[in-house]
Design an enzyme around this catalytic site. Structure first.
Site, PDB file in Angstrom:
ATOM      1  N   LYS A 192       6.880  -4.586  -3.716  1.00 19.39           N
ATOM      2  CA  LYS A 192       8.281  -4.207  -3.502  1.00 19.39           C
ATOM      3  C   LYS A 192       8.649  -4.309  -2.037  1.00 19.39           C
ATOM      4  O   LYS A 192       9.729  -4.744  -1.686  1.00 19.39           O
ATOM      5  CB  LYS A 192       8.507  -2.774  -4.013  1.00 19.39           C
ATOM      6  N   TRP A 240      -2.842  -2.814  -1.533  1.00 20.51           N
ATOM      7  CA  TRP A 240      -2.426  -4.199  -1.833  1.00 20.51           C
ATOM      8  C   TRP A 240      -3.176  -5.054  -0.826  1.00 20.51           C
ATOM      9  O   TRP A 240      -2.921  -4.998   0.370  1.00 20.51           O
ATOM     10  CB  TRP A 240      -0.906  -4.321  -1.654  1.00 20.51           C
ATOM     11  N   CYS A 282       0.825  -1.216   0.000  1.00 19.91           N
ATOM     12  CA  CYS A 282       0.000   0.000   0.000  1.00 19.91           C
ATOM     13  C   CYS A 282       0.860   1.267   0.000  1.00 19.91           C
ATOM     14  O   CYS A 282       1.972   1.280   0.532  1.00 19.91           O
ATOM     15  CB  CYS A 282      -0.881   0.024   1.243  1.00 19.91           C
ATOM     16  N   LYS A 337      15.195 -14.860  -8.926  1.00 16.44           N
ATOM     17  CA  LYS A 337      15.065 -13.790  -9.925  1.00 16.44           C
ATOM     18  C   LYS A 337      14.259 -14.289 -11.115  1.00 16.44           C
ATOM     19  O   LYS A 337      13.356 -13.630 -11.593  1.00 16.44           O
ATOM     20  CB  LYS A 337      16.481 -13.399 -10.365  1.00 16.44           C
ATOM     21  N   GLU A 380      19.574 -17.133  -5.496  1.00 18.29           N
ATOM     22  CA  GLU A 380      19.166 -15.819  -5.992  1.00 18.29           C
ATOM     23  C   GLU A 380      18.831 -15.879  -7.487  1.00 18.29           C
ATOM     24  O   GLU A 380      17.840 -15.294  -7.928  1.00 18.29           O
ATOM     25  CB  GLU A 380      20.278 -14.793  -5.718  1.00 18.29           C
ATOM     26  N   HIS A 431      20.463 -37.255  -4.195  1.00 17.34           N
ATOM     27  CA  HIS A 431      19.604 -37.620  -3.061  1.00 17.34           C
ATOM     28  C   HIS A 431      18.127 -37.397  -3.379  1.00 17.34           C
ATOM     29  O   HIS A 431      17.300 -37.376  -2.474  1.00 17.34           O
ATOM     30  CB  HIS A 431      20.011 -36.826  -1.818  1.00 17.34           C
ATOM     31  N   GLU A 442      10.441 -15.096 -10.146  1.00 21.08           N
ATOM     32  CA  GLU A 442       9.562 -13.985  -9.754  1.00 21.08           C
ATOM     33  C   GLU A 442       9.147 -13.111 -10.930  1.00 21.08           C
ATOM     34  O   GLU A 442       8.058 -12.562 -10.923  1.00 21.08           O
ATOM     35  CB  GLU A 442      10.144 -13.158  -8.605  1.00 21.08           C
ATOM     36  N   ARG A 456       5.408  -0.077  -6.052  1.00 21.87           N
ATOM     37  CA  ARG A 456       5.362  -0.864  -4.827  1.00 21.87           C
ATOM     38  C   ARG A 456       4.437  -2.066  -4.957  1.00 21.87           C
ATOM     39  O   ARG A 456       4.464  -2.959  -4.120  1.00 21.87           O
ATOM     40  CB  ARG A 456       4.847   0.011  -3.670  1.00 21.87           C
ATOM     41  N   ASN A 473      -2.022   2.115   5.831  1.00 18.48           N
ATOM     42  CA  ASN A 473      -1.067   1.045   5.509  1.00 18.48           C
ATOM     43  C   ASN A 473      -0.850   0.247   6.779  1.00 18.48           C
ATOM     44  O   ASN A 473      -0.670   0.831   7.855  1.00 18.48           O
ATOM     45  CB  ASN A 473       0.287   1.615   5.080  1.00 18.48           C
ATOM     46  N   GLY A 474      -0.812  -1.078   6.666  1.00 19.11           N
ATOM     47  CA  GLY A 474      -0.589  -1.931   7.837  1.00 19.11           C
ATOM     48  C   GLY A 474      -1.791  -2.822   8.082  1.00 19.11           C
ATOM     49  O   GLY A 474      -2.640  -3.002   7.188  1.00 19.11           O
TER      50      GLY A 474
HETATM   51  O1  M6R Z   1      13.253  -4.786   1.364  1.00 18.60           O
HETATM   52  P1  M6R Z   1      13.779  -6.128   1.770  1.00 18.60           P
HETATM   53  O2  M6R Z   1      15.188  -6.354   1.333  1.00 18.60           O
HETATM   54  O3  M6R Z   1      13.607  -6.414   3.220  1.00 18.60           O
HETATM   55  O4  M6R Z   1      12.876  -7.164   0.967  1.00 18.60           O
HETATM   56  C1  M6R Z   1      13.020  -8.547   1.134  1.00 18.60           C
HETATM   57  C2  M6R Z   1      12.325  -9.302   0.036  1.00 18.60           C
HETATM   58  O5  M6R Z   1      10.952  -8.998   0.026  1.00 18.60           O
HETATM   59  C3  M6R Z   1      12.897  -8.989  -1.353  1.00 18.60           C
HETATM   60  O6  M6R Z   1      14.266  -9.237  -1.412  1.00 18.60           O
HETATM   61  C4  M6R Z   1      12.176  -9.841  -2.426  1.00 18.60           C
HETATM   62  O7  M6R Z   1      12.497 -11.180  -2.278  1.00 18.60           O
HETATM   63  C5  M6R Z   1      12.510  -9.326  -3.832  1.00 18.60           C
HETATM   64  N1  M6R Z   1      11.328  -9.312  -4.641  1.00 18.60           N
HETATM   65  C6  M6R Z   1      13.460 -10.171  -4.564  1.00 18.60           C
HETATM   66  O8  M6R Z   1      13.743  -9.670  -5.832  1.00 18.60           O
END
Ligand code: M6R
Length: 611
Positions: A606, A77, A2, A487, A483, A506, A490, A27, A103-104
């Protein structure tokens, strides 16, 4: 996640709110809305729409339909109740007198809703936020602040609130607890926002609200008070981010722009910290006694930041010989962690607002740990609640998929590992020198990797239509694979998993059949022979192998793998920083070829500020 924008001034509010909200689109959100005070009607006008902000903007003709100089806006959101017009914010009280953006999460909303319903208050939405609007009206007897105060004493959870009241057309009330809210100070106008990028066009003078604080904004100024309603002076700071740093700058996607910005971001992050052959952390220090008596290091983070921690564990243990645990922010507080005052807790977060990471931080503090955070967003909640902060200085990261924040976090954590080793006397001077030299070479070598991005584009064109892609590697290459896999999945929506290569036999190997693509990571020369054996195992079962290795190993790898991506050789400590770049580019080009919404992948936000 949000977003909130509020404006009070002399210009038309709605276009300013819509423009501010557009800066927060990155966001992630599913609906948007605005509420303004309509002077002619003497009432609040509220407009909301599910879907992209453009839908709302079109309905309002860019804001021209609403004649008002005060208002609040929101991008939602969904948490409580599906995305819909009704569930969007602002939420209003039964008479329409009070409008709230939030927000929250209000944790005790069900109980409060039950109470209000028992008093005959009808509810129209499924949101927790409506409870706040209805409760303010329930307590309201002509004194808005008194009513807000009574509500704050009853609600539990996390909230940043922007409140409008039809009886108080010349003010916005703002409240914060555990969810970021920023005050913007303009000329004859003032703002609230959950993210400073939304108001940068109008002002660079901001004040960060602390937990429990309340602010009353008028055209003339902002009055702040603490949770006891006692007046406080807010420190006003100047934001020095350039506006165009938050824009796409000619690139098709923020993600690509941010990938390309990495060498520069690394220079910003590292150069001031490496001086005359030493590591200089001006912004941070740890007592030598504390360092000598450190028994354990915990790294706590979520998502990609957690993957940084996974690499960091190898580096920290190798360099300092102190045991390192890496924990997911979402697990930490439920696992009875062993933390005491000899434990250094390194909290990693780009946004500095991830709720699970924040909760872990608080738990670690409660247990007596010393909290050092590695954060990108200056003044964010995690930064402010930590004992010490190392900022990555990567600049605003807009794309949901993190890139430059990941590499700067990793570089900074690696530098910290080396600094600790130096203080502990666990690194020979000669090794220290060669590692430090590697840090200085890193940005240039990364530029070299980026300049050869067409090679990666070619591999993406070969493999973009696969349904499932595996990543494997050992040691730091395993952590790197985590990672690379995240990437890819996502932003391209391709199913992908990362495995430690040794685990293949395994169980995982049963998934390998004709044509299955395995990205084999083998940047770490010390384990090259082992990596080759795993490549052979995959090939023997009909799998295709796209390898990533260092240039000197390319020819050898090319004898077995179907394709080889390379990076220049560099000290082991920095291999993952370089190695992640081809994986970011691979994910990007694959997603591009599949026509995905790269900067705003479905269902993702985000900054994840809910549990
Ligand atoms: O803002 P943060 O680094 O705490 O966020 C953590 C994760 O939400 C963030 O790294 C997320 O996995 C990304 N979408 C990865 O690209």
């Amino acid at each position: 996640m949000c977003g909130i924008v509020g404006y009070i001034g002399r210009e038309q509010a709605a276009p300013i709110l819509l423009e501010g909200l557009s800066r927060l689109e990155y966001r992630g959100y599913d609906s948007a809305g605005v509420a303004v005070f309509d002077a002619q009607a003497g009432a609040l006008a509220v407009r909301k729409a599910k879907g992209r902000l453009q839908v709302l903007s079109d309905q309002l003709h860019g804001g021209a339909d609403l004649d008002s100089t005060v208002g609040v806006g929101h991008t939602r959101w969904a948490t409580h109740g599906a995305p819909s017009d009704i569930n969007s914010h602002p939420q209003v009280s039964r008479s329409g007198k009070i409008a709230v953006v939030h927000n929250g999460i209000i944790e005790n909303y069900a109980e409060l809703k039950g109470f209000l319903q028992s008093k005959g208050v009808p509810f129209v939405s499924e949101t927790d936020t409506e409870v706040v609007a209805q409760l303010i009206e329930y307590f309201y007897d002509g004194d808005l602040l008194a009513a807000v105060g009574r509500v704050l004493r009853r609600i539990q959870g996390a909230y940043a609130l922007g409140i409008l009241c039809a009886d108080c057309p010349d003010q916005i009330v703002a409240v914060r607890k555990d969810s970021p809210l920023i005050l913007g100070y303009g000329e004859g106008c003032n703002f609230i926002t959950s993210d400073v990028t939304a108001i940068l066009r109008h002002t660079r003078s901001v004040g960060y609200m602390e937990d429990g604080e309340l602010a009353v904004l008028t055209r003339e100024g902002i009055r702040c008070c603490n949770h006891l309603m006692q007046p406080i002076e807010k420190e006003i700071v100047t934001v020095d981010w350039e506006m165009d740093a938050a824009e796409k700058g000619g690139y098709e996607h923020f993600m690509f722009k941010e990938i390309m910005e990495q060498p520069e971001a690394l220079r910003r992050c590292l150069s001031p910290r490496i001086r005359e052959g030493e590591i200089v952390f001006e912004d941070f220090s740890l007592d030598q006694d504390y360092i000598k008596n450190m028994r354990r290091i915990y790294i706590v983070a979520c998502g990609s930041s957690y993957h940084v921690g996974m690499v960091g564990k190898y580096h920290l243990e190798r360099l300092t010989r102190i045991p390192v645990e890496v924990a997911l922010g979402s697990e930490f507080r439920y696992m009875d962690p062993i933390v005491d005052d000899h434990t250094l807790v390194i909290v990693i977060s780009q946004s500095g607002e991830t709720l699970d990471t924040m909760a872990a931080l608080r738990e670690a503090r409660r247990l007596g740990g010393h909290i050092l955070s590695i954060v990108n967003v200056v003044g964010s909640s995690i930064a402010r609640e930590s004992d010490q902060v190392l900022y990555t200085w990567a600049g605003p990261e807009i794309a949901v998929a993190t890139t430059k924040a990941y590499t700067t976090q990793l570089a900074l954590l690696s530098l910290l590992a080396l600094w600790l080793a130096k203080r502990l006397g666990t690194v020979p001077e000669e090794d220290f020198r060669s590692m430090l030299a590697a840090f200085q070479e890193l940005p240039d070598k990364m530029e070299e990797v980026l300049s050869r991005r067409e090679d990666i584009q070619y591999f993406a064109s070969r493999y973009f239509n696969h349904d499932s892609i595996f990543f494997m590697g050992r040691n730091i290459d395993y952590a790197l694979g985590l990672e690379g896999s995240l990437k890819l999945k996502e932003i391209s929506y391709i199913h992908s998993e990362a495995y430690a290569s040794g685990e293949l036999k395994h169980g995982t190997i049963s998934l390998i059949e004709d044509g299955t693509l395995v990205v084999a990571l083998s940047t770490y020369s010390g384990l090259f022979a082992k990596a080759m054996s795993n490549v052979v195992e995959v090939k023997a079962r009909g799998g295709s192998v796209l390898a990533l290795t260092v240039e000197p190993r390319k020819a050898e790898m090319a004898q077995t793998a179907d394709g080889v991506m390379t990076i220049p050789d560099i000290h082991n400590l920095l291999l993952p920083c370089l190695g992640v770049v081809p994986l970011q580019l691979f994910a990007y080009y694959v997603a591009l070829m599949r026509g995905c919404d790269i900067d705003k992948p479905r269902n993702l936000a985000k900054s994840v500020t809910v549990e």
